[in-house]
Scaffold this motif. Structure first.
Motif, PDB file in Angstrom:
ATOM      1  N   ALA A  77       0.804  -1.237   0.000  1.00  0.00           N
ATOM      2  CA  ALA A  77       0.000   0.000   0.000  1.00  0.00           C
ATOM      3  C   ALA A  77       0.833   1.282   0.000  1.00  0.00           C
ATOM      4  CB  ALA A  77      -0.936  -0.009   1.197  1.00  0.00           C
ATOM      5  N   GLY A  78       1.820   1.355  -0.881  1.00  0.00           N
ATOM      6  CA  GLY A  78       2.583   2.580  -1.037  1.00  0.00           C
ATOM      7  C   GLY A  78       3.609   2.874   0.030  1.00  0.00           C
ATOM      8  N   LEU A  79       3.909   1.900   0.879  1.00  0.00           N
ATOM      9  CA  LEU A  79       4.920   2.130   1.913  1.00  0.00           C
ATOM     10  C   LEU A  79       6.276   2.407   1.285  1.00  0.00           C
ATOM     11  CD1 LEU A  79       4.096  -0.648   4.533  1.00  0.00           C
ATOM     12  CD2 LEU A  79       3.743   1.802   4.797  1.00  0.00           C
ATOM     13  N   THR A  80       6.959   3.410   1.780  1.00  0.00           N
ATOM     14  CA  THR A  80       8.303   3.712   1.298  1.00  0.00           C
ATOM     15  C   THR A  80       9.338   3.018   2.170  1.00  0.00           C
ATOM     16  OG1 THR A  80       8.582   5.661   2.693  1.00  0.00           O
ATOM     17  CG2 THR A  80       7.508   5.985   0.536  1.00  0.00           C
ATOM     18  N   THR A  81      10.533   2.851   1.614  1.00  0.00           N
ATOM     19  CA  THR A  81      11.628   2.248   2.377  1.00  0.00           C
ATOM     20  C   THR A  81      11.919   3.064   3.627  1.00  0.00           C
ATOM     21  OG1 THR A  81      12.590   1.397   0.331  1.00  0.00           O
ATOM     22  CG2 THR A  81      14.015   1.461   2.261  1.00  0.00           C
ATOM     23  N   ASP A  82      11.960   4.389   3.488  1.00  0.00           N
ATOM     24  CA  ASP A  82      12.269   5.255   4.631  1.00  0.00           C
ATOM     25  C   ASP A  82      11.226   5.123   5.732  1.00  0.00           C
ATOM     26  OD1 ASP A  82      14.532   6.172   3.393  1.00  0.00           O
ATOM     27  OD2 ASP A  82      13.633   8.032   2.662  1.00  0.00           O
ATOM     28  N   GLU A  83       9.954   5.007   5.344  1.00  0.00           N
ATOM     29  CA  GLU A  83       8.881   4.896   6.328  1.00  0.00           C
ATOM     30  C   GLU A  83       8.990   3.587   7.113  1.00  0.00           C
ATOM     31  OE1 GLU A  83       4.203   6.059   6.259  1.00  0.00           O
ATOM     32  OE2 GLU A  83       4.936   4.797   4.614  1.00  0.00           O
ATOM     33  N   VAL A  84       9.262   2.499   6.394  1.00  0.00           N
ATOM     34  CA  VAL A  84       9.395   1.205   7.055  1.00  0.00           C
ATOM     35  C   VAL A  84      10.611   1.193   7.971  1.00  0.00           C
ATOM     36  CG1 VAL A  84       9.713  -1.266   6.701  1.00  0.00           C
ATOM     37  CG2 VAL A  84       8.224   0.015   5.161  1.00  0.00           C
ATOM     38  N   ILE A  85      11.717   1.728   7.499  1.00  0.00           N
ATOM     39  CA  ILE A  85      12.937   1.765   8.309  1.00  0.00           C
ATOM     40  C   ILE A  85      12.741   2.597   9.571  1.00  0.00           C
ATOM     41  CG2 ILE A  85      15.294   2.682   8.362  1.00  0.00           C
ATOM     42  CD1 ILE A  85      15.619   1.632   5.504  1.00  0.00           C
ATOM     43  N   CYS A  86      11.984   3.680   9.471  1.00  0.00           N
ATOM     44  CA  CYS A  86      11.703   4.507  10.646  1.00  0.00           C
ATOM     45  C   CYS A  86      10.988   3.696  11.724  1.00  0.00           C
ATOM     46  CB  CYS A  86      10.856   5.714  10.229  1.00  0.00           C
ATOM     47  SG  CYS A  86      10.368   6.781  11.611  1.00  0.00           S
ATOM     48  N   GLN A  87       9.996   2.907  11.323  1.00  0.00           N
ATOM     49  CA  GLN A  87       9.268   2.079  12.285  1.00  0.00           C
ATOM     50  C   GLN A  87      10.145   0.964  12.843  1.00  0.00           C
ATOM     51  OE1 GLN A  87       6.292   2.953  13.451  1.00  0.00           O
ATOM     52  NE2 GLN A  87       6.458   4.728  12.085  1.00  0.00           N
ATOM     53  N   MET A  88      11.030   0.419  12.005  1.00  0.00           N
ATOM     54  CA  MET A  88      11.948  -0.611  12.475  1.00  0.00           C
ATOM     55  C   MET A  88      12.913  -0.049  13.515  1.00  0.00           C
ATOM     56  SD  MET A  88      12.730  -2.511   8.858  1.00  0.00           S
ATOM     57  CE  MET A  88      14.051  -3.535   9.512  1.00  0.00           C
ATOM     58  N   LYS A  89      13.389   1.151  13.289  1.00  0.00           N
ATOM     59  CA  LYS A  89      14.308   1.768  14.247  1.00  0.00           C
ATOM     60  C   LYS A  89      13.617   2.023  15.584  1.00  0.00           C
ATOM     61  CE  LYS A  89      17.529   3.938  11.005  1.00  0.00           C
ATOM     62  NZ  LYS A  89      18.045   5.224  10.448  1.00  0.00           N
ATOM     63  N   LYS A  90      12.351   2.449  15.533  1.00  0.00           N
ATOM     64  CA  LYS A  90      11.600   2.652  16.769  1.00  0.00           C
ATOM     65  C   LYS A  90      11.452   1.333  17.529  1.00  0.00           C
ATOM     66  CE  LYS A  90       8.852   6.640  15.255  1.00  0.00           C
ATOM     67  NZ  LYS A  90       7.472   7.128  14.950  1.00  0.00           N
ATOM     68  N   ALA A  91      11.148   0.270  16.773  1.00  0.00           N
ATOM     69  CA  ALA A  91      11.002  -1.045  17.409  1.00  0.00           C
ATOM     70  C   ALA A  91      12.330  -1.535  17.963  1.00  0.00           C
ATOM     71  CB  ALA A  91      10.440  -2.042  16.403  1.00  0.00           C
ATOM     72  N   ARG A  92      13.417  -1.279  17.238  1.00  0.00           N
ATOM     73  CA  ARG A  92      14.745  -1.666  17.728  1.00  0.00           C
ATOM     74  C   ARG A  92      15.067  -0.951  19.042  1.00  0.00           C
ATOM     75  NH1 ARG A  92      19.690   0.642  14.441  1.00  0.00           N
ATOM     76  NH2 ARG A  92      18.689   2.499  15.325  1.00  0.00           N
ATOM     77  N   ASP A  93      14.740   0.343  19.115  1.00  0.00           N
ATOM     78  CA  ASP A  93      15.006   1.106  20.332  1.00  0.00           C
ATOM     79  C   ASP A  93      14.149   0.587  21.491  1.00  0.00           C
ATOM     80  OD1 ASP A  93      16.775   2.589  18.862  1.00  0.00           O
ATOM     81  OD2 ASP A  93      15.409   4.293  18.567  1.00  0.00           O
ATOM     82  N   THR A  94      12.903   0.234  21.186  1.00  0.00           N
ATOM     83  CA  THR A  94      12.027  -0.344  22.213  1.00  0.00           C
ATOM     84  C   THR A  94      12.612  -1.655  22.735  1.00  0.00           C
ATOM     85  OG1 THR A  94      10.046   0.653  21.250  1.00  0.00           O
ATOM     86  CG2 THR A  94       9.722  -1.266  22.665  1.00  0.00           C
ATOM     87  N   ALA A  95      13.061  -2.496  21.804  1.00  0.00           N
ATOM     88  CA  ALA A  95      13.631  -3.792  22.182  1.00  0.00           C
ATOM     89  C   ALA A  95      14.856  -3.611  23.078  1.00  0.00           C
ATOM     90  CB  ALA A  95      13.992  -4.577  20.928  1.00  0.00           C
ATOM     91  N   LYS A  96      15.693  -2.654  22.730  1.00  0.00           N
ATOM     92  CA  LYS A  96      16.900  -2.406  23.527  1.00  0.00           C
ATOM     93  C   LYS A  96      16.519  -1.929  24.927  1.00  0.00           C
ATOM     94  CE  LYS A  96      21.271   0.151  23.472  1.00  0.00           C
ATOM     95  NZ  LYS A  96      22.113   1.114  22.699  1.00  0.00           N
ATOM     96  N   LYS A  97      15.508  -1.090  25.005  1.00  0.00           N
ATOM     97  CA  LYS A  97      15.092  -0.525  26.286  1.00  0.00           C
ATOM     98  C   LYS A  97      14.561  -1.591  27.227  1.00  0.00           C
ATOM     99  CE  LYS A  97      12.024   3.017  28.230  1.00  0.00           C
ATOM    100  NZ  LYS A  97      11.019   4.078  27.901  1.00  0.00           N
ATOM    101  N   ILE A  98      13.791  -2.558  26.694  1.00  0.00           N
ATOM    102  CA  ILE A  98      13.165  -3.552  27.568  1.00  0.00           C
ATOM    103  C   ILE A  98      13.922  -4.881  27.607  1.00  0.00           C
ATOM    104  CG2 ILE A  98      10.889  -2.525  27.249  1.00  0.00           C
ATOM    105  CD1 ILE A  98      10.186  -4.713  25.298  1.00  0.00           C
ATOM    106  N   GLY A  99      15.018  -4.973  26.828  1.00  0.00           N
ATOM    107  CA  GLY A  99      15.843  -6.177  26.858  1.00  0.00           C
ATOM    108  C   GLY A  99      15.279  -7.340  26.055  1.00  0.00           C
ATOM    109  N   MET A 100      14.638  -7.027  24.924  1.00  0.00           N
ATOM    110  CA  MET A 100      14.054  -8.064  24.067  1.00  0.00           C
ATOM    111  C   MET A 100      14.955  -8.296  22.862  1.00  0.00           C
ATOM    112  SD  MET A 100      11.359 -10.023  23.878  1.00  0.00           S
ATOM    113  CE  MET A 100      11.944 -11.437  22.950  1.00  0.00           C
ATOM    114  N   LYS A 101      15.335  -9.537  22.618  1.00  0.00           N
ATOM    115  CA  LYS A 101      16.163  -9.843  21.459  1.00  0.00           C
ATOM    116  C   LYS A 101      15.341  -9.778  20.178  1.00  0.00           C
ATOM    117  CE  LYS A 101      19.618 -12.909  23.529  1.00  0.00           C
ATOM    118  NZ  LYS A 101      20.242 -14.252  23.448  1.00  0.00           N
ATOM    119  N   THR A 102      15.913  -9.173  19.133  1.00  0.00           N
ATOM    120  CA  THR A 102      15.306  -9.162  17.806  1.00  0.00           C
ATOM    121  C   THR A 102      16.420  -9.235  16.774  1.00  0.00           C
ATOM    122  OG1 THR A 102      15.382  -6.787  17.267  1.00  0.00           O
ATOM    123  CG2 THR A 102      13.588  -7.520  18.703  1.00  0.00           C
ATOM    124  N   ASN A 103      16.025  -9.350  15.508  1.00  0.00           N
ATOM    125  CA  ASN A 103      16.995  -9.303  14.413  1.00  0.00           C
ATOM    126  C   ASN A 103      17.031  -7.937  13.756  1.00  0.00           C
ATOM    127  OD1 ASN A 103      14.462  -9.413  13.185  1.00  0.00           O
ATOM    128  ND2 ASN A 103      15.221 -10.568  11.428  1.00  0.00           N
TER     129      ASN A 103
END
Length: 355
Positions: free
Chosen positions: A220-246
């Motif tokens: 649905a028209g998602l851009t690479t930058d938009e997806v990467i922005c959400q991934m970075k937010k999730a990565r920061d969340t994971a780091k904060k709470i100690g959750m392993k992700t790829n």
């Protein structure tokens, strides 16, 4: 020694590979109760079936892989012989993983936990019931969450089966396919995984090979930058709470080119593909295919119920396939929708499994 031999084959890419595959993907069934938006099954599976335990053994005993993935165009746990397959492979030296939606009722969780399963990948692409139903086709979010909690509790329980195997197994991984409907829930999914007590979350972009007609529905028209922005937010969340992700591996690795491929910008890195030198995909009917990208295509390299592995692994079809890859070309047009894992990606995946 087999790992070393396979590593040399991946590095030098000979047309004839004398070391048998160290990794197999075996499809235990093509039945599935779900109707997932991003699945190829309904389009390509006309008559679903199970692989029998005897058929599985006939394949496994020829190759004796060191790593086995039980997965394909179906819900693995639907096959009543799945636990027997896991136990047999584990007792014969293979580290076994399987993928499940955990959306079935009546699963014998204790049998699954004590089977020797190394890794259980649970497909959960949502943080709430509404999004889950939109993506997976049925309102089963609460059942999946309850089943995950049950497995986590069984792993933690100190009872008679703990003495028979490592009570930390199976290693639980939530598997998330990034698409338009869930891209803004990635951080919430990480938080859910932490609350459930799973070991890690593995994200990957939606694959459109074979279902190209669903492009607008799925991205649905998602851009690479938009997806990467959400991934970075999730990565920061994971780091904060100690959750392993790829997520860190994806963001510093192949994700940019992977999403560009999804968005129709093409893939120029086909030379990275290593699978035909160390791995093999085997369908529910015993047909050999070079990898899971070919699971739904009529690309048959042989049948392990009719031929010996040595007659297939280096036959003319396999050698021709490897030669095309060595030349940096696409063996099939569908390869354009794949960004293959290189040796560094595979090493990172192995670290996530074993740590």
């Amino acid at each position: 020694m087999r790992y070393i031999q396979s590593g040399m084959a991946v590095l030098f890419k000979p047309l004839k590979v004398w070391a048998l595959p160290v990794h197999l993907i075996i499809e235990p069934t093509t039945f599935c109760p779900l109707k997932c938006r991003m699945c190829k099954r309904e389009k390509y599976v006309a008559s679903p079936s199970h692989m029998s335990f005897e058929g599985f053994k006939r394949i496994f005993d020829q190759i004796r892989p060191l790593r086995l993935t039980l997965s394909g165009l179906g819900e693995s746990l639907v096959n009543p012989a799945l636990v027997d397959m896991i136990s047999y492979a584990n007792k014969n030296g293979a580290q076994v993983s399987t993928t499940s939606s955990l959306a079935l009722s009546g699963i014998n969780m204790e049998q699954l936990v004590v089977s020797g399963l190394k890794r259980l990948k649970v497909s959960l692409d949502a943080a709430d019931a509404q999004t889950y139903q939109h993506i997976r086709g049925l309102d089963l979010f609460d059942r999946v969450v309850d089943n995950i909690r049950t497995i986590v509790a069984l792993k933690q329980k100190k009872n008679t089966f703990a003495a028979r195997m490592d009570s930390s197994l199976p290693y639980l991984c939530l598997q998330v396919v990034i698409q338009s409907k869930n891209v803004f829930q990635l951080s919430q999914i990480v938080e859910l995984a932490h609350d459930l007590g799973v070991n890690t979350v593995s994200f990957r972009p939606v694959g459109l090979a074979g279902i190209e007609e669903k492009r607008d529905e799925l991205i649905a028209g998602l851009t690479t930058d938009e997806v990467i922005c959400q991934m970075k937010k999730a990565r920061d969340t994971a780091k904060k709470i100690g959750m392993k992700t790829n997520l860190n591996d994806l963001l510093t690795g192949t994700f940019h080119k992977t999403w560009d491929v999804v968005c129709n910008k093409g893939n120029q890195n086909i030379q990275d593909c290593s699978f035909p030198w160390f791995s093999m995909y085997i369908t529910v009917d015993g047909e050999v295919k070079p990898c899971c990208m070919f699971s739904y295509l009529d690309a048959k390299f042989g049948n392990l119920w009719q031929e010996d592995i040595h007659a297939i692994w280096n036959n003319a079809k396999y050698q021709g396939f490897r030669q095309v890859l060595k030349n940096g070309k696409y063996p099939d047009v569908r390869c354009q929708g794949c960004v293959p894992e290189n040796m560094f990606d595979l090493a990172a995946a192995l670290r996530r499994i074993t740590t």
